[in-house]
Write a protein that holds these residues in place. Structure first.
Motif, PDB file in Angstrom:
ATOM      1  N   ALA A   1       3.120   6.170   6.169  1.00  0.00           N
ATOM      2  CA  ALA A   1       1.654   6.567   6.580  1.00  0.00           C
ATOM      3  C   ALA A   1       0.888   6.270   5.444  1.00  0.00           C
ATOM      4  O   ALA A   1      -0.232   5.595   5.630  1.00  0.00           O
ATOM      5  CB  ALA A   1       1.539   7.821   7.186  1.00  0.00           C
ATOM      6  N   MET A   2       1.137   6.712   4.239  1.00  0.00           N
ATOM      7  CA  MET A   2       0.214   6.528   3.263  1.00  0.00           C
ATOM      8  C   MET A   2       0.063   5.082   2.842  1.00  0.00           C
ATOM      9  O   MET A   2      -0.799   4.574   2.275  1.00  0.00           O
ATOM     10  CB  MET A   2       0.727   7.714   1.987  1.00  0.00           C
ATOM     11  CG  MET A   2       0.558   9.097   2.028  1.00  0.00           C
ATOM     12  SD  MET A   2       1.188   9.971   0.989  1.00  0.00           S
ATOM     13  CE  MET A   2       0.899  11.620   1.213  1.00  0.00           C
ATOM     14  N   VAL A   3       1.430   4.569   2.508  1.00  0.00           N
ATOM     15  CA  VAL A   3       1.616   3.105   2.199  1.00  0.00           C
ATOM     16  C   VAL A   3       0.767   2.106   2.884  1.00  0.00           C
ATOM     17  O   VAL A   3      -0.144   1.429   2.702  1.00  0.00           O
ATOM     18  CB  VAL A   3       2.843   2.786   2.058  1.00  0.00           C
ATOM     19  CG1 VAL A   3       3.079   1.215   2.106  1.00  0.00           C
ATOM     20  CG2 VAL A   3       3.538   3.189   1.049  1.00  0.00           C
ATOM     21  N   LEU A   4       0.921   2.356   4.768  1.00  0.00           N
ATOM     22  CA  LEU A   4      -0.113   1.617   5.346  1.00  0.00           C
ATOM     23  C   LEU A   4      -1.516   1.748   5.451  1.00  0.00           C
ATOM     24  O   LEU A   4      -2.237   1.055   5.284  1.00  0.00           O
ATOM     25  CB  LEU A   4       0.600   1.904   7.006  1.00  0.00           C
ATOM     26  CG  LEU A   4       1.889   1.410   7.043  1.00  0.00           C
ATOM     27  CD1 LEU A   4       2.641   1.780   8.424  1.00  0.00           C
ATOM     28  CD2 LEU A   4       2.040  -0.158   6.771  1.00  0.00           C
ATOM     29  N   GLY A   5      -1.755   3.005   5.388  1.00  0.00           N
ATOM     30  CA  GLY A   5      -3.377   3.591   5.092  1.00  0.00           C
ATOM     31  C   GLY A   5      -3.751   2.743   3.753  1.00  0.00           C
ATOM     32  O   GLY A   5      -4.984   2.315   3.826  1.00  0.00           O
ATOM     33  N   LYS A   6      -3.299   2.753   2.825  1.00  0.00           N
ATOM     34  CA  LYS A   6      -3.584   2.209   1.371  1.00  0.00           C
ATOM     35  C   LYS A   6      -3.533   0.901   1.662  1.00  0.00           C
ATOM     36  O   LYS A   6      -4.679  -0.030   1.150  1.00  0.00           O
ATOM     37  CB  LYS A   6      -2.553   2.575   0.341  1.00  0.00           C
ATOM     38  CG  LYS A   6      -2.893   1.781  -0.858  1.00  0.00           C
ATOM     39  CD  LYS A   6      -4.164   2.414  -1.516  1.00  0.00           C
ATOM     40  CE  LYS A   6      -4.337   1.558  -2.895  1.00  0.00           C
ATOM     41  NZ  LYS A   6      -5.700   1.858  -3.303  1.00  0.00           N
TER      42      LYS A   6
ATOM     43  N   SER B   1      -7.313  -1.222   1.849  1.00  0.00           N
ATOM     44  CA  SER B   1      -7.556  -2.223   0.694  1.00  0.00           C
ATOM     45  C   SER B   1      -7.862  -3.480   1.531  1.00  0.00           C
ATOM     46  O   SER B   1      -9.012  -4.274   1.007  1.00  0.00           O
ATOM     47  CB  SER B   1      -6.380  -2.508  -0.184  1.00  0.00           C
ATOM     48  OG  SER B   1      -5.991  -1.429  -0.817  1.00  0.00           O
ATOM     49  N   ILE B   2      -7.469  -3.948   2.373  1.00  0.00           N
ATOM     50  CA  ILE B   2      -7.775  -4.869   3.237  1.00  0.00           C
ATOM     51  C   ILE B   2      -9.086  -4.883   3.864  1.00  0.00           C
ATOM     52  O   ILE B   2      -9.999  -5.785   3.799  1.00  0.00           O
ATOM     53  CB  ILE B   2      -6.809  -5.157   4.401  1.00  0.00           C
ATOM     54  CG1 ILE B   2      -5.567  -5.782   3.832  1.00  0.00           C
ATOM     55  CG2 ILE B   2      -7.455  -6.404   5.285  1.00  0.00           C
ATOM     56  CD1 ILE B   2      -4.389  -5.919   4.731  1.00  0.00           C
TER      57      ILE B   2
END
Length: 140
Positions: A121-126, A130-131
């Motif tokens: 969840a943290m990785v996808l949120g980042k 960013s996008i």
């Protein structure tokens, strides 16, 4: 030189020394670089990591002072951006590993056995953040 110029020089140098000392303390006290080399199984290359941090910090300072216009194509900038992001992400991962952040956070929000979900969840949120920033704030 006037007093005003000398004061600006003094404040700039003092601020730079304070930030640099904090960065070195962060890396040294928490043992981020040794832990990063341990996790990536590259302990023999620890000196390269250390010199990479030193040269990266110096390059960042130079770039922020000069604001260079490199004129490099996107084919070169994309890998540079990716490696920069990987470096910052690895430092952040080393910090969270050293401080044991994820297990504590997972316990606090009742996700004890599901740390992988929390990290994803943290990785996808980042990634999506960013996008979003790139599309709406950088390209306009």
């Amino acid at each position: 030189m006037t007093i005003k110029i000398l004061a600006v020089i003094f404040v700039g140098l003092a601020s730079g020394l304070a930030v640099g000392a904090g960065f070195v303390a962060f890396l040294t006290v928490l043992g981020v670089i040794p832990r990063l080399t341990q996790l990536s199984k590259t302990m023999k290359m620890i000196h390269y990591y250390e010199w990479g941090v030193v040269f990266g910090a110096l390059t960042g300072v130079w770039a922020s002072l000069k604001d260079p216009e490199l004129g490099i194509s996107a084919f070169v900038l994309v890998p540079l951006g990716l490696t920069g992001g990987v470096f910052v992400g690895m430092l952040a991962a080393g910090l969270t590993e050293a401080l044991n952040v994820f297990p504590i956070l997972a316990k606090r929000i009742n996700l004890d056995g599901k740390i992988v979900i929390l990290i994803m969840a943290m990785v996808l949120g980042k990634i999506f953040g960013s996008i979003f920033q790139w599309i709406f704030f950088v390209h306009h």
